[in-house]
Design an enzyme around this catalytic site. Structure first.
Site, PDB file in Angstrom:
ATOM      1  N   THR A  64      98.444 105.311   7.857  1.00  0.00           N
ATOM      2  CA  THR A  64      99.559 104.389   7.635  1.00  0.00           C
ATOM      3  C   THR A  64     100.853 105.175   7.484  1.00  0.00           C
ATOM      4  OG1 THR A  64      99.532 104.431   5.213  1.00  0.00           O
ATOM      5  CG2 THR A  64      98.027 102.889   6.299  1.00  0.00           C
ATOM      6  N   ASP A  65     101.969 104.519   7.712  1.00  0.00           N
ATOM      7  CA  ASP A  65     103.230 105.054   7.198  1.00  0.00           C
ATOM      8  C   ASP A  65     103.186 104.846   5.675  1.00  0.00           C
ATOM      9  OD1 ASP A  65     105.768 106.143   7.033  1.00  0.00           O
ATOM     10  OD2 ASP A  65     106.583 104.909   8.648  1.00  0.00           O
TER      11      ASP A  65
END
Length: 563
Positions: free
Chosen positions: A282-283
């Site tokens: 994920t960011d």
């Protein structure tokens, strides 16, 4: 089923067996720890040891600092952990992404302006070589977003421009250079930033392209980079409604999720249609684009179930760890899904030979590669080939001492350079003065009253020319990147362009002509580093020609900006 012998892992049968055996022998707690990439907030080694021993994280990312200090921390991390960690950095523009004393080679858009793919390869090579010297093995780069909207506050200079094919070609070169140094890349931000004008740090942004438009642009880029062996993909907090609805026609608008939380985008689009077999991270999960989509304890598990293998950052480590632990114990995250994620994480590490190396972080003398003579020379070559004369409709250049010696300089922004060094305007002034120009910098306290109500004739008697030097850089949490003029009535605005020869130089944002369309001579240098001021002045005085070609529309679609 994950094929560990296929792209991007390419493990041997022996390595594959080792990965599966390791996963099978891990406790649930150890597996959960692998899902986390922690923010490097720890400088105290006792605290760091406790975190590593208790949580056993799979990865960690430190922000740029003193390279020797970070190298020591990285070494301690790897020596303390039972399993080697992925150690990440935002190596988007060179070794300065992890060490303040690393080479700030150039922003991606500057690389694109040079129109020679060797510069993208060199960017990847410098990023990987200097990053590895500090102990990194994972680059959160290249950015493969596309500049489709000049008002986007995040993409701007971080991308390779607005031409998808050019973005793809240059990203391929970066990947080659970086992975040659045994540093994995993470292509980002899937499904693609740069379409709207919002910041996913603050809001869930939207890639509003149709499925066919996406296929021809972002899809083409991701497909070719995946085929070329990019090891990891970073899922952004960016929605792609067209493809979400394509794979899930009955979905309601309020159910559409960003890439980091969307099974349609991660499993149907990225895994199945694009064939990505590697690690998805994920960011940052503390961004509002992620955190605002639901209850945090639910979102973390949702991200894993959607297809993310690793979670970037935490808000509160004990709380976030407990949330995943509860989700696993309650079978919200199945044992099969947990093992799948951990397998990809360990396979990425195996592909980097982290389990085979006796020295995961090099000795201190390896730091000599940071800002090496070779890397500095490459940076000067990039500056020479990329600085772009966007327009000179008044035929002002080259500047001469006979006509333009007394220079009034307006500096916009430029509080500090992005690599933590002194403001680049100082170097620019020094280079001008070496050429014999007499430079007076505008100061509101001493010159404000004159510029508010002084006579035009006196202004023309004082100065022969005017230069604007802008270093107004894009940044997260900054929703607009525009010029803010001084009060009253734009005290430092470019009202006198018909009275005095005036030029505008931008070192950090290629889109300023939307605010100064009346400027007749405009230059984009793209990066506020130590190398550009020297080359800018050479070109201003005619000792060097302008070679750069704009990779975006610097006129922002305004016809009057071209005049």
């Amino acid at each position: 089923m994950i094929n560990l012998q296929a792209n991007p892992f390419f493990l041997t049968a022996e390595q594959e067996s080792f990965v599966y055996q390791t996963v099978n022998n891990m406790t649930i707690a150890e597996k959960i720890g692998q899902l986390f990439c922690l923010h490097g907030d720890y400088k105290d080694f006792d605290e760091l040891a406790q975190v590593i021993t208790h949580y056993q994280p799979g990865a960690m990312m430190y922000r740029p600092g003193d390279s020797k200090q970070i190298q020591d921390i990285h070494r301690f991390i790897q020596q303390t952990s039972r399993l080697p960690l992925l150690l990440a950095a935002n190596l988007e523009s060179g070794g300065d992404g992890i060490g303040n004393d690393g080479t700030f080679y150039g922003r991606a858009i500057q690389v694109a302006a040079a129109e020679d793919n060797k510069h993208a390869y060199r960017l990847g090579k410098i990023s990987g070589k200097e990053g590895a010297a500090v102990g990194c093995n994972w680059s959160f780069a290249p950015v493969v977003d596309i500049n489709m909207n000049y008002s986007n506050p995040i993409t701007n200079v971080r991308t390779f421009g607005s031409d998808p094919k050019r973005v793809k070609d240059l990203a391929l070169e970066y990947i080659k250079g970086c992975q040659e140094e045994d540093v994995a890349v993470s292509i980002k931000h899937f499904p693609g930033d740069g379409v709207d004008d919002r910041d996913q740090h603050l809001v869930t942004s939207v890639n509003s392209l149709s499925t066919s438009e996406w296929d021809e642009t972002y899809g083409m880029v991701y497909r070719e980079l995946i085929e070329a062996g990019a090891k990891t993909v970073m899922a952004g907090h960016i929605m792609q409604p067209a493809y979400t609805r394509f794979f899930n026609p009955s979905i309601k608008d309020e159910e559409i999720m960003p890439g980091s939380l969307s099974p349609e985008l991660l499993q149907n689009l990225l895994r199945e249609k694009l064939g990505f077999n590697g690690l998805i991270v994920t960011d940052a999960t503390n961004m509002a684009g992620f955190a605002s989509k639901g209850m945090r304890k639910d979102l973390l598990a949702q991200a894993i179930n959607a297809g993310c293998d690793m979670l970037l950052f935490t808000r509160d480590l004990p709380e976030d760890y407990q949330a995943i632990q509860s989700a696993v114990s309650q079978q919200v995250i199945s044992a099969e899904r947990l093992d799948e994620a951990v397998t990809r994480i360990l396979a990425t590490k195996a592909s980097l030979k982290l389990f085979d190396k006796t020295e995961l972080v090099p000795q201190a003398e390896q730091l000599q590669t940071l800002r090496s003579e070779q890397h500095r020379q490459w940076a000067y070559e990039l500056s020479d080939e990329s600085i772009t004369l966007v327009k000179d409709t008044q035929a002002l250049l080259p500047l001469s001492l006979e006509k333009h010696q007394r220079v009034l300089l307006f500096v916009l922004g430029d509080v500090v350079s992005s690599s933590g060094k002194p403001p680049v305007s100082q170097a620019f002034v020094a280079e001008l003065e070496k050429e014999g120009f007499l430079v007076e910098r505008f100061d509101k306290k001493t010159m404000g009253s004159f510029f508010f109500s002084g006579s035009v004739e006196e202004l023309k008697q004082r100065y022969d020319s005017v230069l604007y030097f802008a270093n107004i850089k894009t940044a997260s949490n900054q929703t607009t990147v525009r010029i803010n003029w001084l009060p009253p009535m734009g005290l430092d605005v470019t009202w006198f362009v018909q009275e005095l020869p005036t030029a505008f130089i931008s070192t950090a944002n290629p889109y300023h002509l939307q605010d100064v369309p009346m400027i007749k001579t405009y230059i984009n240098a793209y990066t506020a580093n130590e190398f550009n001021p020297t080359e800018i002045v050479k070109k201003l005085v005619g000792k060097s020609t302008f070679k750069g070609v704009s990779p975006i529309d610097p006129f922002c679609g305004y016809w009057d900006a071209r005049l």
